[in-house]
Design an enzyme around this catalytic site. Structure first.
Site, short mmCIF file in Angstrom:
data_model
loop_
_atom_site.label_atom_id
_atom_site.label_comp_id
_atom_site.label_asym_id
_atom_site.label_seq_id
_atom_site.Cartn_x
_atom_site.Cartn_y
_atom_site.Cartn_z
N ARG A 165 -2.60 -2.15 -3.37
CA ARG A 165 -3.85 -1.45 -3.07
C ARG A 165 -3.87 -0.17 -3.91
NH1 ARG A 165 -5.92 1.58 2.39
NH2 ARG A 165 -7.96 2.05 1.53
N HIS A 178 -13.18 2.08 0.48
CA HIS A 178 -13.14 1.01 1.50
C HIS A 178 -13.75 -0.28 0.96
CE1 HIS A 178 -13.25 4.21 4.96
NE2 HIS A 178 -12.01 3.83 4.74
N ARG A 214 -12.21 14.42 8.81
CA ARG A 214 -13.02 14.78 7.63
C ARG A 214 -14.45 15.08 8.06
NH1 ARG A 214 -11.57 9.70 3.93
NH2 ARG A 214 -9.84 9.26 5.33
N GLU A 267 -8.17 -6.00 5.27
CA GLU A 267 -8.05 -5.52 3.90
C GLU A 267 -6.84 -6.16 3.21
OE1 GLU A 267 -8.71 -1.42 5.60
OE2 GLU A 267 -9.47 -1.10 3.57
N ASN A 276 0.89 -1.17 0.00
CA ASN A 276 0.00 0.00 0.00
C ASN A 276 0.92 1.22 0.00
OD1 ASN A 276 -1.86 1.97 0.39
ND2 ASN A 276 -2.71 1.13 2.29
#
Ligand code: AMP
Length: 394
Positions: free
Chosen positions: A84, A173, A232, A378, A9
């Site tokens: 990813r 996601h 956020r 993940e 990633n």
């Protein structure tokens, strides 16, 4: 393919990695190279005996960091690399074996993810240098949501913005929502029915999954839409940008920065983006923290209620991510805010569920929709999709 997969990633100054065996019980080698390109660059991780290391890599770039990672794999040579990739646009509905055309397709979606896709591409280029002989697979955060119908993915904007500029809802996601919903379909007697998933970590999103397919999700064109997150804002009035610009003279960059980095739990609490600290401060009566916790939970419940419209039946809800897996307070509040759905949370099971554990939290013999905590994986999912993609090409 019985050899391990190296999952990468790649950020603009970091590389997170994990070497994942086909046997899910086998220990993983994992770590993080960070602050790449600076004098403080380093590689941190754990070896197979669980011992931690922190190796300075002054001024290392992505390629040098990957060579250092290779030396940390203890002689276990990966059979493939899974990357990813944040944004796959509309081109990618599943993982793809990387070749020149895949690289240019990822480049062509860079405008939709200007911070992430170029960094992901830098990771692909560096791994191709260090592991030229290995198949490389791109696994997209957006791919799982390509099954959304137009009613869920179109904004009510002029058609040309969609047709010519790709302005639509994509969702993110995806690997996490796919992993936990498929896991629930395996674990629950209800199988692959209608599941609402809540991925609650630093980034937060919800998803409605019907028969293993995403039907709607809370994030949109960018990962800013939807829930309240660590820093956020999630949803705001789309008129806010024009208002801040006209009334306060803010530039677009300033507005973007405030909505992405200074809002969410941090903005509401005035204290922190970390849910553990929000909960502690709320417990001590801190008003900002109490408000942050209330808004955070209310917005999750509201989003789940809205997403339930995408499901013919509701079989259960799944909590995951750092907050979803660890916070009995958030789970309790969200369930309490959804009284019409007929959940029955067992308070003892809820309190007892801590990180890494998986299980159903319902009171015994309850017949309504179920409540699950499923730790997300993940990286494991990326490794699995990488394996499947390589085998399909063989
Ligand atoms: P993630 O991005 O999935 O690693 O999740 C990070 C978030 O999980 C942060 O807001 C943490 O404060 C939160 N978190 C981790 N452990 C706990 C805990 N025991 N209780 C509440 N929140 C937690």
């Amino acid at each position: 393919m019985n050899v391990p997969v190296l999952v990468i990633n790649c950020g603009s100054s970091s590389i997170k990695y994990a070497l994942i065996d086909s046997d899910p019980e086998a220990p993983r080698l994992a770590g993080l190279a960070e602050r790449l390109g600076s004098a403080d660059a380093c590689l941190k991780g754990k070896n197979s005996t669980g011992e931690r290391f922190n190796q300075p890599l002054p001024n290392a770039d992505h390629t040098q960091a990957l060579s250092a990672i290779l030396e940390r794999l203890e002689g276990r040579i990966p059979g493939a690399i899974g990357h990813r990739i944040v944004h796959g646009g509309e081109q990618f509905t599943q993982a793809a074996l990387i070749d020149d055309s895949v690289v240019s397709a990822i480049q062509s979606t860079a405008a939709l993810a200007p911070l992430h896709n170029p960094a992901n591409l830098a990771g692909i280029a560096a791994t191709q240098k260090v592991f030229p002989e290995l198949p490389q697979v791109a696994v997209f955060d957006t791919a799982f949501h390509q099954s959304l119908p137009p009613t869920a993915y179109r904004y009510a904007l002029p058609e040309s913005l969609y047709a010519e500029h790709g302005i639509r809802r994509y969702g993110f996601h995806g690997t996490s929502h796919a992993f936990v919903s498929q896991r629930a379909a395996t674990l629950s007697v209800r199988g692959a029915g209608g599941w609402l998933t809540a991925h609650l970590g630093n980034g937060c999103s919800t998803c409605a999954v019907w028969n293993n397919q995403s039907k709607d999700t809370s994030m949109g064109l960018t990962p800013l839409e939807g829930l309240v997150m660590g820093t956020r804002s999630g949803d705001v009035d789309p008129g806010l940008h024009a208002h801040l610009h006209r009334q306060l003279g803010w530039s677009l960059n300033q507005i973007d920065d405030v909505l992405n980095k200074q809002s969410g739990l941090l903005g509401l609490s005035g204290l922190t983006n970390d849910m553990r600290e929000v909960e502690e401060a709320a417990e001590e009566g801190h008003e900002g923290a109490l408000l942050a916790l209330n808004v955070f939970c209310y917005r999750i419940a509201k989003s789940l209620a809205a997403l339930s419209c995408a499901l013919p039946t509701l079989d259960g809800i799944i909590f995951t991510g750092g907050i979803g897996e660890n916070s009995p307070i958030v789970r309790r509040r969200v369930i309490d805010l959804l009284p019409h759905f007929g959940f029955a949370l067992n308070e003892e099971s809820n309190e007892a569920m801590i990180r890494g554990q998986e299980g159903k939290l319902d009171v015994e013999n309850h017949e309504g929709p179920e409540v699950w905590v499923i730790p997300t994986d993940e990286e494991g999912r990326i490794a699995m999709e990488t394996r499947q993609c390589v085998e399909a090409q063989a």
